[in-house]
Design a protein around this motif. Structure first.
Motif, PDB file in Angstrom:
ATOM      1  N   GLU A  32       0.805  -1.228   0.000  1.00 23.32           N
ATOM      2  CA  GLU A  32       0.000   0.000   0.000  1.00 23.32           C
ATOM      3  C   GLU A  32       0.833   1.271   0.000  1.00 23.32           C
ATOM      4  O   GLU A  32       0.404   2.316   0.482  1.00 23.32           O
ATOM      5  CB  GLU A  32      -0.985   0.003   1.171  1.00 23.32           C
ATOM      6  CG  GLU A  32      -1.966  -1.148   1.121  1.00 23.32           C
ATOM      7  CD  GLU A  32      -2.975  -1.096   2.249  1.00 23.32           C
ATOM      8  OE1 GLU A  32      -3.028  -0.109   2.989  1.00 23.32           O
ATOM      9  OE2 GLU A  32      -3.743  -2.053   2.382  1.00 23.32           O
ATOM     10  N   ALA A  72       1.588   3.027  -2.666  1.00 24.03           N
ATOM     11  CA  ALA A  72       0.985   3.948  -3.632  1.00 24.03           C
ATOM     12  C   ALA A  72      -0.493   4.210  -3.336  1.00 24.03           C
ATOM     13  O   ALA A  72      -1.192   4.762  -4.178  1.00 24.03           O
ATOM     14  CB  ALA A  72       1.161   3.399  -5.047  1.00 24.03           C
ATOM     15  N   TYR A  73      -0.952   3.854  -2.161  1.00 19.10           N
ATOM     16  CA  TYR A  73      -2.371   4.014  -1.827  1.00 19.10           C
ATOM     17  C   TYR A  73      -2.799   5.478  -1.850  1.00 19.10           C
ATOM     18  O   TYR A  73      -3.915   5.795  -2.239  1.00 19.10           O
ATOM     19  CB  TYR A  73      -2.659   3.403  -0.462  1.00 19.10           C
ATOM     20  CG  TYR A  73      -4.115   3.464  -0.081  1.00 19.10           C
ATOM     21  CD1 TYR A  73      -5.046   2.677  -0.749  1.00 19.10           C
ATOM     22  CD2 TYR A  73      -4.565   4.300   0.930  1.00 19.10           C
ATOM     23  CE1 TYR A  73      -6.382   2.725  -0.426  1.00 19.10           C
ATOM     24  CE2 TYR A  73      -5.896   4.361   1.264  1.00 19.10           C
ATOM     25  CZ  TYR A  73      -6.804   3.572   0.592  1.00 19.10           C
ATOM     26  OH  TYR A  73      -8.136   3.629   0.915  1.00 19.10           O
ATOM     27  N   ARG A  74      -1.909   6.363  -1.496  1.00 15.18           N
ATOM     28  CA  ARG A  74      -2.279   7.788  -1.471  1.00 15.18           C
ATOM     29  C   ARG A  74      -2.583   8.325  -2.870  1.00 15.18           C
ATOM     30  O   ARG A  74      -3.216   9.355  -3.018  1.00 15.18           O
ATOM     31  CB  ARG A  74      -1.197   8.612  -0.801  1.00 15.18           C
ATOM     32  CG  ARG A  74       0.134   8.554  -1.483  1.00 15.18           C
ATOM     33  CD  ARG A  74       1.191   9.310  -0.741  1.00 15.18           C
ATOM     34  NE  ARG A  74       2.350   8.430  -0.651  1.00 15.18           N
ATOM     35  CZ  ARG A  74       3.452   8.717  -0.050  1.00 15.18           C
ATOM     36  NH1 ARG A  74       3.582   9.860   0.568  1.00 15.18           N
ATOM     37  NH2 ARG A  74       4.446   7.884  -0.026  1.00 15.18           N
ATOM     38  N   TRP A  75      -2.115   7.621  -3.915  1.00 12.34           N
ATOM     39  CA  TRP A  75      -2.424   7.984  -5.295  1.00 12.34           C
ATOM     40  C   TRP A  75      -3.571   7.155  -5.853  1.00 12.34           C
ATOM     41  O   TRP A  75      -3.852   7.191  -7.048  1.00 12.34           O
ATOM     42  CB  TRP A  75      -1.188   7.806  -6.182  1.00 12.34           C
ATOM     43  CG  TRP A  75      -0.062   8.706  -5.776  1.00 12.34           C
ATOM     44  CD1 TRP A  75      -0.036  10.075  -5.810  1.00 12.34           C
ATOM     45  CD2 TRP A  75       1.176   8.300  -5.237  1.00 12.34           C
ATOM     46  NE1 TRP A  75       1.155  10.527  -5.323  1.00 12.34           N
ATOM     47  CE2 TRP A  75       1.930   9.458  -4.956  1.00 12.34           C
ATOM     48  CE3 TRP A  75       1.745   7.066  -4.947  1.00 12.34           C
ATOM     49  CZ2 TRP A  75       3.201   9.405  -4.416  1.00 12.34           C
ATOM     50  CZ3 TRP A  75       3.006   7.018  -4.415  1.00 12.34           C
ATOM     51  CH2 TRP A  75       3.720   8.186  -4.153  1.00 12.34           C
ATOM     52  N   GLY A  76      -4.206   6.384  -5.009  1.00 15.18           N
ATOM     53  CA  GLY A  76      -5.351   5.588  -5.426  1.00 15.18           C
ATOM     54  C   GLY A  76      -4.993   4.242  -6.033  1.00 15.18           C
ATOM     55  O   GLY A  76      -5.827   3.612  -6.663  1.00 15.18           O
ATOM     56  N   LEU A 124      -3.993   0.479  -5.372  1.00 14.48           N
ATOM     57  CA  LEU A 124      -3.986  -0.558  -4.338  1.00 14.48           C
ATOM     58  C   LEU A 124      -4.062  -1.912  -5.012  1.00 14.48           C
ATOM     59  O   LEU A 124      -4.897  -2.132  -5.885  1.00 14.48           O
ATOM     60  CB  LEU A 124      -5.180  -0.374  -3.400  1.00 14.48           C
ATOM     61  CG  LEU A 124      -5.331  -1.404  -2.282  1.00 14.48           C
ATOM     62  CD1 LEU A 124      -4.132  -1.336  -1.338  1.00 14.48           C
ATOM     63  CD2 LEU A 124      -6.609  -1.162  -1.530  1.00 14.48           C
TER      64      LEU A 124
END
Length: 57
Positions: A21, A23-27, A29
């Protein structure tokens, strides 16, 4: 063998951060199901590559 090592390293560099996760802040997942599919594809690619290397010799 070096080609398979390069493939596995590239796969792990890309997918492990996605699974963690990062790259989760960029959507972005990676679901566990998608991870399982990618691992299967990686295994098939390594096996196909090994078979192609055997044919070329």
């Amino acid at each position: 063998m070096m080609q398979n090592l390069a493939w596995a390293t590239g796969y792990n560099v890309v997918t492990l951060p996605l699974a963690a996760e990062v790259a989760y802040r960029w959507g972005i997942l990676l679901s566990p199901a998608a991870g399982a599919v990618l691992m299967s594809v990686s295994t098939v690619m390594v096996a196909v590559n090994a078979g192609l290397l055997r044919i070329k010799r």
